[in-house]
Design a protein around this motif. Structure first.
Motif, mmCIF file in Angstrom:
data_model
loop_
_atom_site.group_PDB
_atom_site.id
_atom_site.type_symbol
_atom_site.label_atom_id
_atom_site.label_comp_id
_atom_site.label_asym_id
_atom_site.label_seq_id
_atom_site.Cartn_x
_atom_site.Cartn_y
_atom_site.Cartn_z
ATOM 1 N N ARG A 132 0.769 -1.232 -0.078
ATOM 2 C CA ARG A 132 -0.065 -0.078 -0.147
ATOM 3 C C ARG A 132 0.858 1.225 0.072
ATOM 4 N N MET A 175 0.534 5.520 -2.094
ATOM 5 C CA MET A 175 0.072 6.684 -1.178
ATOM 6 C C MET A 175 0.514 7.996 -1.689
ATOM 7 N N GLU A 216 1.305 12.139 2.560
ATOM 8 C CA GLU A 216 0.714 11.045 3.405
ATOM 9 C C GLU A 216 1.722 10.046 4.049
ATOM 10 N N MET A 257 2.783 7.962 8.553
ATOM 11 C CA MET A 257 2.117 7.709 7.490
ATOM 12 C C MET A 257 0.605 8.361 7.988
ATOM 13 N N MET A 304 -3.964 5.914 6.745
ATOM 14 C CA MET A 304 -3.897 4.331 6.182
ATOM 15 C C MET A 304 -5.454 3.940 6.013
ATOM 16 N N TYR A 309 -6.609 3.299 2.389
ATOM 17 C CA TYR A 309 -5.871 2.308 1.415
ATOM 18 C C TYR A 309 -6.169 0.975 1.642
#
Length: 257
Positions: free
Chosen positions: A46, A50, A54, A69, A72, A75
């Protein structure tokens, strides 16, 4: 998989008095092993998807220095469920005393030997909302202690009217820090929270908190953050958007994203 914890009424009393709660642990070893496996999968599958606004690195472009991050849950279904389902969300609503909406699932890391300190700050200062009805949960993915940068809270700081003065911080991921931190009250009220994987903290959006650098040469300090806004919190969307746009422009100009 969820460990026994003090009754909600007792936790709420602690939260109202201190501005935070600690559950040691919230999740047992089996659940934490699952979360860590899913996190490793997330990093592999993932993170490449991004936005650069982010995901942040201590050393830009060095995946081994992944620092932070945001969002989350946007995603990945596993982490969306972790944020939005009952276990942690119910704690947030109990502490706030009202319904809450899930806003952000974050990752915080202090890589071994290079992890920077987290400046003293109040989350609500970043949120641009009123009233300050929000909480942040914090789940340790591994052991945390003073060497690798455990969290410190200033007990009762959420009950002081308004916010402490904040100014621009040079710490990536924490754009503002309290400029007058270090008073006698700050020192006397500070409580540190070391703990094993599965340790869970939750604090009010006005609670002052900070963490030291990671001085361990071998251990990271990885954790997940869970942000919830109470239904009474009204966000000034224009002010928040303007703040984020300026912050992102500054980070790009500095070559950090």
């Amino acid at each position: 998989m969820i460990e026994p914890h003090p009754p909600i009424a007792s936790l709420k009393s602690d939260f109202d008095r201190d501005g935070f709660i600690a559950i040691t642990p919230l999740f047992g070893p089996e659940k934490m092993a699952e979360i860590n496996r899913e996190f490793e999968r997330y990093c592999e599958t993932r993170v490449p998807e991004m936005k650069d606004t982010e995901v942040f690195y201590e050393e830009k472009g060095n995946r081994g220095t992944l620092k932070q991050m945001q969002n989350m849950q946007m995603y990945d279904a596993y982490f969306r469920d972790l944020l939005e389902t009952d276990t942690i969300r119910s704690l947030a609503e109990a502490m706030l005393g009202e319904k809450a909406r899930a806003v952000n699932l974050e990752y915080f890391n202090k890589p071994a030997g290079i992890g920077k300190p987290t400046p003293p700050h109040q989350d609500g200062y970043y949120f641009h909302f009123n009233p300050p009805a929000a909480v942040t949960g914090w789940l340790a993915l591994e052991r945390v202690d003073p060497e690798n940068g455990c969290i410190h809270y200033v007990r009762g700081s959420h009950r002081v009217p308004g916010y402490r003065p904040h100014g621009r911080s040079e710490i990536l991921g924490f754009s503002q820090g309290i400029t007058d931190f270090g008073t006698e009250g700050d020192r006397e009220g500070t409580v540190a929270f070391p703990g094993e994987a599965g340790t869970f903290l939750m604090h009010h959006s006005k609670t002052i908190h900070w963490a030291g650098p990671n001085t361990s040469p071998t251990r990271a300090r990885r954790a997940l953050g869970f942000v919830y806004f109470g239904e009474s919190a009204k966000v000034d969307e224009a002010a928040r958007a303007a703040y984020q746009a300026k912050l992102q422009a500054d980070l790009r100009a500095a070559g950090k994203i």
